[in-house]
Design a protein around this motif. Structure first.
Motif, PDB file in Angstrom:
ATOM      1  N   PRO A   4       0.964  -1.190   0.017  1.00 28.84           N
ATOM      2  CA  PRO A   4       0.037   0.048  -0.022  1.00 28.84           C
ATOM      3  C   PRO A   4       0.852   1.238   0.158  1.00 28.84           C
ATOM      4  N   SER A   5       0.083   2.350  -0.255  1.00 24.83           N
ATOM      5  CA  SER A   5       1.065   3.610  -0.068  1.00 24.83           C
ATOM      6  C   SER A   5       1.232   4.087   1.260  1.00 24.83           C
ATOM      7  N   THR A   6       1.957   5.087   1.326  1.00 27.34           N
ATOM      8  CA  THR A   6       2.196   5.805   2.718  1.00 27.34           C
ATOM      9  C   THR A   6       0.968   6.235   3.385  1.00 27.34           C
ATOM     10  N   ASP A  54       8.794   7.309   3.875  1.00 30.77           N
ATOM     11  CA  ASP A  54       7.789   7.827   4.558  1.00 30.77           C
ATOM     12  C   ASP A  54       7.813   9.413   4.681  1.00 30.77           C
ATOM     13  N   ILE A  55       8.622  10.147   4.620  1.00 29.11           N
ATOM     14  CA  ILE A  55       8.532  11.417   5.005  1.00 29.11           C
ATOM     15  C   ILE A  55       9.826  12.112   4.420  1.00 29.11           C
ATOM     16  N   GLY A  56      10.009  13.467   4.085  1.00 21.62           N
ATOM     17  CA  GLY A  56      10.815  14.065   3.840  1.00 21.62           C
ATOM     18  C   GLY A  56      10.370  15.599   3.822  1.00 21.62           C
ATOM     19  N   LYS A 100       4.580  18.659   5.690  1.00 17.34           N
ATOM     20  CA  LYS A 100       3.512  19.471   6.336  1.00 17.34           C
ATOM     21  C   LYS A 100       2.024  18.918   6.027  1.00 17.34           C
ATOM     22  N   GLU A 101       2.109  17.874   4.991  1.00 19.24           N
ATOM     23  CA  GLU A 101       1.071  17.139   4.766  1.00 19.24           C
ATOM     24  C   GLU A 101       0.902  15.941   5.949  1.00 19.24           C
ATOM     25  N   MET A 102       2.071  15.510   6.227  1.00 22.35           N
ATOM     26  CA  MET A 102       2.060  14.247   7.086  1.00 22.35           C
ATOM     27  C   MET A 102       1.655  14.759   8.450  1.00 22.35           C
ATOM     28  N   LYS A 103       2.098  16.132   8.756  1.00 24.26           N
ATOM     29  CA  LYS A 103       1.867  16.641  10.145  1.00 24.26           C
ATOM     30  C   LYS A 103       0.395  16.965  10.341  1.00 24.26           C
ATOM     31  N   LYS A 104      -0.046  17.293   8.920  1.00 23.58           N
ATOM     32  CA  LYS A 104      -1.763  17.603   9.284  1.00 23.58           C
ATOM     33  C   LYS A 104      -2.362  16.023   9.498  1.00 23.58           C
TER      34      LYS A 104
END
Length: 323
Positions: free
Chosen positions: A27-29, A52-54, A59-63
């Motif tokens: 699956p996707s992140t 997963d993150i960079g 900002k999207e992951m934080k939200k």
């Protein structure tokens, strides 16, 4: 004190090994994140840098984390999946690679701060060696110390947790066992450099993980983070907790409580063929069962430890597990 459970996000999707590129459709992140937050008792997520993150999606992951009401427990920099790191990262003989590593770790530290994450979990997997008479052990350990200390001093509010493992992908790792990793942490002279225990790594290293917990306590509360999984002792199989070991887990959880560990209990396993959500949930349930044994019988276990009677301990464990 209520224990906190988390999971490494990639555990829900990374299903490749040396022989098969994938045993399932990965699956996707964001899909993995939506699955992870549904696992009972999970309140935190660990993210692997690049996977997963960079800087591009922080900002999207934080939200997303805020929307799901989960905490970013740690960032694990991907210093193992780039071919440039094949002969070392902070210990590379090539100064350009050492600088590349330093810059990347600095970038991941900034991402961790952006995510309100307190730990950079440093599994320096490529920092080791394969062949004898090919490595200046002293010089490379010095580079490792210098690079780690430089990072820790630049980001004093972050904890840098050195995760040890005796081998793989290198035949010998510089952070191999608790004792040498304590030495590596203390050599930096930075109070925000400590250790991550991965239970499976400890099993492969031939360690008694409970004693490793005590060593970290004696060294000055250097146990910053815990990864839970299981294996048969020969390889880092990353299996369901409790599928092989039982008394070992009661012992180490007793000592986590005894030493006052207040960090996260994070699941780190790779269910290549099993349903990932179910397998990780099962690990958490096993950890909770072992915790219940310790909590319900803490004084009795305390007495057994002091009694030093193997038969009495065996009798207790049999009754605690099977009634």
């Amino acid at each position: 004190m209520k224990n906190k459970y988390s999971v490494i996000l990639g555990n829900l999707g990374n299903t490749c090994d040396r022989f098969c590129k994938s045993y399932k459709d990965n699956p996707s992140t964001l899909e993995m994140l939506s699955q992870a937050v549904k696992i009972p008792h999970v309140e935190g997520i660990e993210l692997v840098g690049t996977w997963d993150i960079g800087p591009d999606n922080v900002k999207e992951m934080k939200k997303r984390f805020a929307d799901y009401g989960v905490q970013c427990v740690s960032i694990i920099p991907d210093v193992f999946g780039d071919k440039a790191y094949g002969k070392g990262t902070l210990t590379s003989s090539d100064p350009a690679v050492r600088q590349k590593t330093q810059d990347y770790l600095r970038q991941m530290s900034e991402v961790a701060l952006e995510m309100n994450c307190g730990i950079l979990n440093m599994w320096m997997a490529q920092d080791g060696y394969d062949y004898l008479l090919t490595t200046d052990y002293d010089q490379k350990r010095e580079w490792l110390k210098e690079g780690t200390a430089r990072l820790a001093k630049e980001f004093p509010t972050l904890k840098f947790a050195l995760e040890y493992k005796p081998k793989e992908p290198r035949n010998f790792s510089f952070h191999a066992r608790m004792s040498d990793t304590i030495l590596a942490a203390k050599e930096t002279e930075c109070p925000n450099v400590g250790v991550t225990i991965d239970t499976g790594h400890g099993f492969v290293a031939g360690e008694n993980v409970a004693e490793a917990i005590v060593l970290a306590k004696r060294a000055g509360d250097l146990l910053f983070h815990m990864h839970f999984n299981d294996n048969h002792g020969a390889w880092d199989d990353d299996m369901i907790v409790g599928s092989v070991h039982s008394t070992v887990y009661v012992d180490l959880i007793y000592w986590l409580k005894k030493t006052g560990y207040a960090g996260w209990l994070s699941m780190d396993q790779y269910p290549y063929r099993e349903n990932a959500v179910d397998a990780i949930a099962e690990s958490i349930e096993w950890v909770r069962r072992f915790e219940a044994i310790v909590d319900d019988h803490f004084d009795e276990i305390d007495r057994l430890v002091k009694l030093n009677d193997a038969v009495a301990t065996s009798r207790f464990m049999r009754k605690a597990l099977f009634g």
